[in-house]
Each structure stands twice: as C-alpha cells, then as structure tokens.
Design a protein around this motif. Structure first.
Motif, short mmCIF file in Angstrom:
data_model
loop_
_atom_site.label_atom_id
_atom_site.label_comp_id
_atom_site.label_asym_id
_atom_site.label_seq_id
_atom_site.Cartn_x
_atom_site.Cartn_y
_atom_site.Cartn_z
N ASP A 140 55.26 42.18 36.06
CA ASP A 140 54.08 41.79 36.84
C ASP A 140 52.87 41.59 35.92
O ASP A 140 52.11 40.61 36.06
N VAL A 141 52.68 42.52 34.98
CA VAL A 141 51.56 42.41 34.04
C VAL A 141 51.73 41.17 33.16
O VAL A 141 50.78 40.41 32.95
N ARG A 142 52.95 40.97 32.67
CA ARG A 142 53.21 39.82 31.80
C ARG A 142 52.90 38.50 32.52
O ARG A 142 52.27 37.60 31.95
N GLU A 143 53.32 38.39 33.77
CA GLU A 143 53.08 37.16 34.52
C GLU A 143 51.59 36.94 34.78
O GLU A 143 51.10 35.80 34.72
N THR A 144 50.87 38.02 35.05
CA THR A 144 49.43 37.89 35.29
C THR A 144 48.70 37.44 34.03
O THR A 144 47.84 36.54 34.06
N PHE A 145 49.03 38.05 32.89
CA PHE A 145 48.38 37.66 31.63
C PHE A 145 48.74 36.23 31.25
O PHE A 145 47.93 35.51 30.65
N ARG A 147 48.90 33.81 33.12
CA ARG A 147 48.03 32.91 33.88
C ARG A 147 46.77 32.56 33.12
O ARG A 147 46.11 31.55 33.42
N GLU A 175 38.39 35.95 34.01
CA GLU A 175 39.47 35.41 34.83
C GLU A 175 40.43 36.51 35.26
O GLU A 175 40.82 36.59 36.43
N LEU A 176 40.81 37.37 34.31
CA LEU A 176 41.72 38.46 34.64
C LEU A 176 41.07 39.46 35.60
O LEU A 176 41.72 39.96 36.52
N ILE A 179 41.31 38.21 39.03
CA ILE A 179 42.67 38.31 39.55
C ILE A 179 42.98 39.74 39.99
O ILE A 179 43.53 39.97 41.08
N TYR A 180 42.61 40.71 39.18
CA TYR A 180 42.97 42.10 39.46
C TYR A 180 42.08 42.75 40.52
O TYR A 180 42.50 43.73 41.15
#
Length: 278
Positions: A140-145, A147, A175-176, A179-180
């Motif tokens: 999940d973290v990898r996919e978010t980063f 982006r 941006e992150l 998202i978070y």
C-alpha cells in the motif's frame, strides 16, 4: 506534554486515569498520537492509569543517531518505568512496539505484569514468516509513493523509505500529505527525521530476542492478530510455545487494527486488561 531523560535520551509522554498501570508502545514510524486518535487512551483511562510515550526518534522525543534495536528500547522502557515510579505495568504494543514490550518482559520482568501485542513481527522468528518483506501494508505504501514518482521496491526497506521521503521536494511532499490526509500527514512528516539514524536497519535486528528466549517467557501474553495479518504464522507460534498465551483475531483488519477496526480492537484490549488485572 511532560518529558523525562532516560538512557541518555529525552522521551515525551502523557498520562491519564487511575488504577493499574498500562503503558502503550507504538510501532516504528508511528508515535503516541495513534492511541489518542483511535480513542484507546480515553477508553482505558476510566479504569487504568494509562501512560503513552514516544519512543526514541519518534514523535516529540529526542532523535539519537543510533540505538533502535528492541534491546535498547527495552532498556529505555525499564528506565522510563523507574523514572515515573510505575508499578508492574501491562504493556500494549503494536507491531514493533510489541517486540519492544516482549523484550522488556524478558530483561525487566519486575516492571511488566503482562503484554498485549498487536500484529507483531519478531526478527527472531523471521524463519517462520518468509513473506515478511512483501507484507500487504508495504504494498500500500509503495503504491501511494509511486503516485508521486517514488519507487520504494517490492520488499520492506525502512531505510530506503526514510531516505526517499527526506529527498522529496516540498511539492511532492505536499502531494503525499494530501493523499494521506490529516492523520497520515503526521506519520509522513516524521519519516525524514529517521533518515539520519540507524533505525531502518536496527528495528529488524534480532538483538538477543531469539526463538528460545521468546519461548522461555512466562509473563501472561495476549496475542491480538489481525484477520488479514501477514504474521499469522507468528501468532500460531506464540500460542503453541508460550506458557501463558491467549490469542484473539481482530476481524476486518490487516495490520492497523486500532484504525481498521477501532471498536473491535478497543473492546478486545479492554476485556483482556480487565481479566488480567483482577
């Protein structure tokens, strides 16, 4: 927020309620805010004296360059317990916080009445969890980063996570953060602080908490593992090898039960603490 100097490191903490002592120990990259945000502190303070603290390098506590193994952090807890004059406490530890709690029960048994751990992975048991590096929450973290154009790799690498976050431009960080959201923003902002430390590697060190040492633990242990946990083999091992271990599975959670299923997690913690403290 009060602070105390222990083991050469300044730790921030908060305390509320009266009754048997309960100490909340957060995960690596987290901080004590997770217990407040989830409502656990308030829920327990009606019946217990609840102490939550930021581990070294996290939250508002000091950030030494080294000293991030469970052995060092267990010594932090031992001195923290003494400085605050706590009675033998029930430790509630999430993920790496559970590792620290179990290590404290080994090296400072006089300080620990029992341990409630939530979805913990033990480096000393890594041979029974061959898929640790590809746990779902890392995906999940990898996919978010990804982006925002940051590649973290397929397997868990805290050091890389810390350094990549530290290298983000202000625009990418914003941006992150968007998202978070509000709670995740606090988690994200502390990652760059850990880039200047050995935390990423040291939290995955066995540090003396070997399989035989774990198996010899006689304190009461409650193993709260999530329904979709990547560490259910560890859960089974604890149930089979510890002298006093009770297992409960938290439904609809996959590593962050206090957030994934707040009501279920809080209920389980309260029930088991009430049982153990009688």
């Amino acid at each position: 927020m009060p602070e105390v100097e222990v083991n050469g490191t300044r730790l921030f903490y908060q305390q509320s309620g009266e009754g048997p002592d309960v100490v909340l120990v957060h995960a690596v990259t987290s901080n004590q805010a997770v217990w407040v945000f989830s409502g656990l502190v308030e829920a327990l303070a009606a019946d217990f004296r609840v102490t939550a603290y930021d581990m070294r390098g996290h939250g508002a506590s000091a950030r030494p360059a080294t000293g991030y193994t469970s052995a060092v952090m267990a010594e932090d807890f031992r001195q923290f317990h003494a400085a605050l004059g706590l009675k033998p406490a029930f430790l509630v530890g999430h993920s790496f916080g559970g590792v620290v709690s179990m290590h404290a029960a080994v090296v400072a048994p006089e300080c620990v009445a029992g341990v409630l751990l939530s979805d913990s992975f033990f480096p000393g048991l890594k041979h029974i969890e061959p898929n640790f590096g590809k746990m779902g929450i890392w995906g999940d973290v990898r996919e978010t980063f990804a982006r925002v154009g940051v590649e973290l790799g397929d397997t868990v690498d805290f050091t890389r996570l810390f350094r990549e976050t530290a290298a983000l431009s202000p625009e990418k960080m914003k941006e992150l953060e968007d998202i978070y959201g509000a709670f995740g923003r606090g988690w994200l902002r502390q990652l760059p602080r850990l880039a200047e430390t050995t935390c990423g590697d040291e939290v995955l060190a066995e540090a003396g908490l070997t399989e035989p040492v774990l198996a010899g633990l006689t304190k009461p242990v409650v193993a709260l593992y999530d329904e979709f946990s990547p560490f259910l083999a560890t859960c089974r091992w604890l149930e089979q090898h510890l002298a006093k271990c009770t297992v409960e599975i938290i439904p609809a959670a996959k590593h962050l039960a206090m957030l994934d299923n707040t009501a279920g997690f809080t209920d389980a913690v309260k029930r088991h603490l009430t049982r153990l403290s009688q």
